[in-house]
Write a protein that holds these residues in place. Sequence first.
Motif, mmCIF file in Angstrom:
data_model
loop_
_atom_site.group_PDB
_atom_site.id
_atom_site.type_symbol
_atom_site.label_atom_id
_atom_site.label_comp_id
_atom_site.label_asym_id
_atom_site.label_seq_id
_atom_site.Cartn_x
_atom_site.Cartn_y
_atom_site.Cartn_z
ATOM 1 N N ARG A 1 0.873 -1.110 0.012
ATOM 2 C CA ARG A 1 0.033 -0.199 -0.090
ATOM 3 C C ARG A 1 0.917 1.272 -0.035
ATOM 4 O O ARG A 1 1.990 1.291 0.603
ATOM 5 N N THR A 2 0.422 2.031 -0.703
ATOM 6 C CA THR A 2 1.004 3.552 -0.768
ATOM 7 C C THR A 2 -0.198 4.718 -0.277
ATOM 8 O O THR A 2 -1.062 4.634 -0.990
ATOM 9 N N TYR A 3 0.359 5.433 0.624
ATOM 10 C CA TYR A 3 -0.494 6.460 1.043
ATOM 11 C C TYR A 3 -0.332 8.035 0.451
ATOM 12 O O TYR A 3 0.763 8.161 0.678
ATOM 13 N N PHE B 1 -0.866 11.908 0.530
ATOM 14 C CA PHE B 1 -1.416 13.067 1.453
ATOM 15 C C PHE B 1 -1.266 14.148 0.589
ATOM 16 O O PHE B 1 -0.065 14.665 0.527
ATOM 17 N N ILE C 1 -6.691 12.229 0.926
ATOM 18 C CA ILE C 1 -5.911 10.996 1.189
ATOM 19 C C ILE C 1 -6.189 9.894 0.344
ATOM 20 O O ILE C 1 -7.306 9.636 0.104
ATOM 21 N N THR C 2 -5.405 9.488 -0.386
ATOM 22 C CA THR C 2 -5.309 8.305 -1.263
ATOM 23 C C THR C 2 -4.600 7.170 -1.013
ATOM 24 O O THR C 2 -3.445 7.314 -0.553
ATOM 25 N N GLU C 3 -5.332 5.992 -0.934
ATOM 26 C CA GLU C 3 -4.717 4.591 -0.733
ATOM 27 C C GLU C 3 -4.620 4.125 -2.301
ATOM 28 O O GLU C 3 -5.601 3.631 -2.721
ATOM 29 N N LYS D 1 -3.105 0.587 -3.527
ATOM 30 C CA LYS D 1 -2.857 -0.965 -3.401
ATOM 31 C C LYS D 1 -2.446 -1.655 -4.467
ATOM 32 O O LYS D 1 -3.284 -1.672 -5.425
ATOM 33 N N LYS E 1 -7.041 2.244 -6.129
ATOM 34 C CA LYS E 1 -7.083 3.504 -5.478
ATOM 35 C C LYS E 1 -8.472 3.924 -4.702
ATOM 36 O O LYS E 1 -9.606 3.593 -5.203
ATOM 37 N N LYS F 1 -10.052 7.036 -2.348
ATOM 38 C CA LYS F 1 -9.504 8.503 -1.743
ATOM 39 C C LYS F 1 -10.662 9.086 -1.142
ATOM 40 O O LYS F 1 -11.888 8.672 -1.068
#
Length: 126
Positions: A22-24, A26, A40-42, A44, A57, A59
């Motif tokens: 995962r990458t977040y 901001f 804020i976007t996750e 994966k 993604k 958001k």
Amino acid sequence: MRENDMLEKEEIFSKVLRAGRRTYFFDVRATKADDYYITITESKKFTEEDGSFHFKKHKIYLYKEDFTAFAEILGEMTSYVLNHKGEEVISERHQKDFKKEYDTEKTEESETPSSSSFTDIDFDDI
């Protein structure tokens, strides 16, 4: 171009948190009225059996009027989890326990079996 696409073009400040698959992201962004909000976007990563991969993604849009309540609840929730479960990552602990069990089973299987584990066969029976 859609209005939503235009809103997301104006990035003011960004930070990235990489967390395994995962990458977040901001991001502080600006509206057309030059007001700021946060996304804020996750993201994966999913890998297919053939080796190809894709990202999913999700958001969250966070507006100034919600910052205080959001921060309070996030702080309360993170404190609750850490106070009740500690900082150790359970999945890592579980993998360590599983590896330990697996290694123990493999060691037991590789030991020389005792004579009691063999079936007593008399050649006269054949």
